[in-house]
Design an enzyme around this catalytic site. Structure first.
Site, PDB file in Angstrom:
ATOM      1  N   LYS A   1       0.825  -1.222   0.000  1.00  0.00           N
ATOM      2  CA  LYS A   1       0.000   0.000   0.000  1.00  0.00           C
ATOM      3  C   LYS A   1       0.852   1.262   0.000  1.00  0.00           C
ATOM      4  O   LYS A   1       0.558   2.214  -0.711  1.00  0.00           O
ATOM      5  CB  LYS A   1      -0.879   0.035   1.259  1.00  0.00           C
ATOM      6  CG  LYS A   1      -2.280  -0.410   1.013  1.00  0.00           C
ATOM      7  CD  LYS A   1      -3.141  -0.189   2.245  1.00  0.00           C
ATOM      8  CE  LYS A   1      -2.360  -0.393   3.485  1.00  0.00           C
ATOM      9  NZ  LYS A   1      -2.871  -0.549   4.726  1.00  0.00           N
TER      10      LYS A   1
ATOM     11  N   ARG B   1     -10.236   2.010   8.764  1.00  0.00           N
ATOM     12  CA  ARG B   1      -9.832   0.653   9.118  1.00  0.00           C
ATOM     13  C   ARG B   1     -11.014  -0.154   9.657  1.00  0.00           C
ATOM     14  O   ARG B   1     -10.903  -1.361   9.819  1.00  0.00           O
ATOM     15  CB  ARG B   1      -8.779   0.666  10.218  1.00  0.00           C
ATOM     16  CG  ARG B   1      -7.373   1.001   9.811  1.00  0.00           C
ATOM     17  CD  ARG B   1      -6.644  -0.217   9.274  1.00  0.00           C
ATOM     18  NE  ARG B   1      -5.356  -0.463   9.880  1.00  0.00           N
ATOM     19  CZ  ARG B   1      -4.253   0.218   9.621  1.00  0.00           C
ATOM     20  NH1 ARG B   1      -4.280   1.242   8.827  1.00  0.00           N
ATOM     21  NH2 ARG B   1      -3.123  -0.128  10.176  1.00  0.00           N
TER      22      ARG B   1
ATOM     23  N   ARG C   1      10.646  -2.289  12.038  1.00  0.00           N
ATOM     24  CA  ARG C   1       9.629  -1.605  12.838  1.00  0.00           C
ATOM     25  C   ARG C   1       9.029  -2.591  13.830  1.00  0.00           C
ATOM     26  O   ARG C   1       8.834  -3.756  13.508  1.00  0.00           O
ATOM     27  CB  ARG C   1       8.505  -1.108  11.912  1.00  0.00           C
ATOM     28  CG  ARG C   1       8.727   0.289  11.393  1.00  0.00           C
ATOM     29  CD  ARG C   1       7.760   0.701  10.312  1.00  0.00           C
ATOM     30  NE  ARG C   1       6.423   0.111  10.368  1.00  0.00           N
ATOM     31  CZ  ARG C   1       5.483   0.320   9.460  1.00  0.00           C
ATOM     32  NH1 ARG C   1       5.730   1.103   8.423  1.00  0.00           N
ATOM     33  NH2 ARG C   1       4.310  -0.230   9.541  1.00  0.00           N
TER      34      ARG C   1
ATOM     35  N   ARG D   1      -1.677  -8.373  13.454  1.00  0.00           N
ATOM     36  CA  ARG D   1      -2.236  -7.326  12.576  1.00  0.00           C
ATOM     37  C   ARG D   1      -3.067  -7.934  11.451  1.00  0.00           C
ATOM     38  O   ARG D   1      -4.093  -7.392  11.064  1.00  0.00           O
ATOM     39  CB  ARG D   1      -1.109  -6.457  11.992  1.00  0.00           C
ATOM     40  CG  ARG D   1      -0.495  -5.535  13.026  1.00  0.00           C
ATOM     41  CD  ARG D   1       0.769  -4.905  12.514  1.00  0.00           C
ATOM     42  NE  ARG D   1       0.517  -3.871  11.535  1.00  0.00           N
ATOM     43  CZ  ARG D   1       1.390  -3.499  10.599  1.00  0.00           C
ATOM     44  NH1 ARG D   1       2.552  -4.096  10.500  1.00  0.00           N
ATOM     45  NH2 ARG D   1       1.095  -2.535   9.768  1.00  0.00           N
TER      46      ARG D   1
ATOM     47  N   ARG E   1      10.632  -6.504   5.885  1.00  0.00           N
ATOM     48  CA  ARG E   1      10.782  -5.058   5.634  1.00  0.00           C
ATOM     49  C   ARG E   1      11.754  -4.432   6.637  1.00  0.00           C
ATOM     50  O   ARG E   1      11.742  -4.747   7.817  1.00  0.00           O
ATOM     51  CB  ARG E   1       9.396  -4.411   5.774  1.00  0.00           C
ATOM     52  CG  ARG E   1       9.383  -2.934   5.468  1.00  0.00           C
ATOM     53  CD  ARG E   1       8.011  -2.456   5.094  1.00  0.00           C
ATOM     54  NE  ARG E   1       6.975  -2.822   6.065  1.00  0.00           N
ATOM     55  CZ  ARG E   1       5.675  -2.791   5.793  1.00  0.00           C
ATOM     56  NH1 ARG E   1       5.266  -2.441   4.601  1.00  0.00           N
ATOM     57  NH2 ARG E   1       4.811  -3.117   6.728  1.00  0.00           N
TER      58      ARG E   1
HETATM   59  P1  AMP Z   1      -0.058   1.274   9.337  1.00  0.00           P
HETATM   60  O1  AMP Z   1       1.268   1.894   9.150  1.00  0.00           O
HETATM   61  O2  AMP Z   1      -1.131   1.908   8.481  1.00  0.00           O
HETATM   62  O3  AMP Z   1      -0.050  -0.209   9.198  1.00  0.00           O
HETATM   63  O4  AMP Z   1      -0.512   1.579  10.841  1.00  0.00           O
HETATM   64  C1  AMP Z   1       0.251   1.148  11.931  1.00  0.00           C
HETATM   65  C2  AMP Z   1      -0.609   1.086  13.182  1.00  0.00           C
HETATM   66  O5  AMP Z   1      -1.197   2.369  13.467  1.00  0.00           O
HETATM   67  C3  AMP Z   1      -1.806   0.141  13.094  1.00  0.00           C
HETATM   68  O6  AMP Z   1      -1.448  -1.189  13.372  1.00  0.00           O
HETATM   69  C4  AMP Z   1      -2.724   0.740  14.161  1.00  0.00           C
HETATM   70  O7  AMP Z   1      -2.295   0.404  15.460  1.00  0.00           O
HETATM   71  C5  AMP Z   1      -2.514   2.235  13.981  1.00  0.00           C
HETATM   72  N1  AMP Z   1      -3.474   2.791  12.988  1.00  0.00           N
HETATM   73  C6  AMP Z   1      -3.166   3.359  11.781  1.00  0.00           C
HETATM   74  N2  AMP Z   1      -4.283   3.752  11.148  1.00  0.00           N
HETATM   75  C7  AMP Z   1      -5.327   3.447  11.947  1.00  0.00           C
HETATM   76  C8  AMP Z   1      -6.744   3.564  11.832  1.00  0.00           C
HETATM   77  N3  AMP Z   1      -7.335   4.099  10.739  1.00  0.00           N
HETATM   78  N4  AMP Z   1      -7.506   3.129  12.870  1.00  0.00           N
HETATM   79  C9  AMP Z   1      -6.949   2.593  13.967  1.00  0.00           C
HETATM   80  N5  AMP Z   1      -5.634   2.415  14.121  1.00  0.00           N
HETATM   81  C10 AMP Z   1      -4.810   2.832  13.137  1.00  0.00           C
END
Ligand code: AMP
Length: 215
Positions: free
Chosen positions: A14, A89, A161, A172, A128
């Site tokens: 993404k 999400r 990370r 996740r 990654r």
């Molecule tokens: P990402 O980099 O988009 O995978 O986001 C990393 C983490 O941030 C996720 O595993 C969530 O803990 C939090 N997060 C990011 N976007 C959201 C969202 N729209 N709603 C809830 N938690 C989020």
């Protein structure tokens, strides 16, 4: 003006596609994950709250994320259109976004759903590596840096990370299946959903996306 949502499980590419799309179509790339990570780095109250959930692979509470995104969308740099990456999400977030847009006489242009199997996603995410300093992304197998553990861009150390560790990725993916996949059904219902095959190489995935978005 394009208002695009990018859906897809962790590790599906993404971030890469978001960068390419936002550049080609001049859309502001809004990644809620990036916003949270920046806040954690700066030690803000929002960062402290978000970190507690993120480290466990859990979602940050809906209300908090929605307030944050709505605030972003009212800024001038969104005037030409935007690409939401990692938001919504949950169905709650999707409904609240649609209602918020409707209140402004607006609607989403399209929801791109990039898909791939859990097995492939585990491999991509756990391999990654991110630069500590400049944030450049590499992959131990698919996009290795010239020197192991060192950023090609700025020479700093590459790290994994916390949320890319195997246990967290598994969690996740589970959270994604439980909470985010119902979004696909929701957006099917609104007629906004476009499915994209994420198994292909990134240039081909990008080509498919451009075909959907038009010129
Ligand atoms: P990402 O980099 O988009 O995978 O986001 C990393 C983490 O941030 C996720 O595993 C969530 O803990 C939090 N997060 C990011 N976007 C959201 C969202 N729209 N709603 C809830 N938690 C989020």
């Amino acid at each position: 003006m394009k208002r695009v949502v990018l859906l897809g499980p962790p590790g599906v590419g993404k971030g890469t596609q978001a960068g390419l799309i936002s550049k080609k179509y001049d859309l502001l790339h809004i990644s809620t994950g990036d916003i949270f990570r920046a806040n954690i780095k700066e030690g803000t109250p929002l960062g402290k709250t978000a970190a507690g959930y993120m480290e466990k692979g859990l979602l940050v509470p809906d209300e908090l994320v929605c307030d944050l995104v709505e605030d972003c969308l009212t800024k001038d740099d969104c005037a030409n259109g935007y690409l939401l990456d990692g938001f919504p999400r949950t169905v709650f977030q999707a409904k609240r976004l649609d209602e918020w847009l409707a209140g402004r006489g607006e609607e989403l242009s399209v929801v791109l759903d990039i898909q791939a199997s859990d097995e492939l996603l585990m491999e991509r995410a756990t391999g990654r590596r991110v630069c500590k300093k400049c944030g450049s992304t590499f992959h131990v197998k698919n996009l290795p840096p010239k020197t192991e553990g060192i950023c090609d861009n700025c020479g700093s150390e590459l790290i994994q990370r916390a949320d890319d560790k195997p246990e967290t990725v598994r969690k996740r993916l589970q959270v994604y299946a439980d909470q985010t996949s119902p979004l696909v059904e929701y957006y099917k219902g609104t007629g906004k959903l476009a499915e994209v095959d994420g198994i292909k190489n990134w240039p081909e995935v990008f080509e498919d996306i451009c075909a959907l978005l038009g010129e």
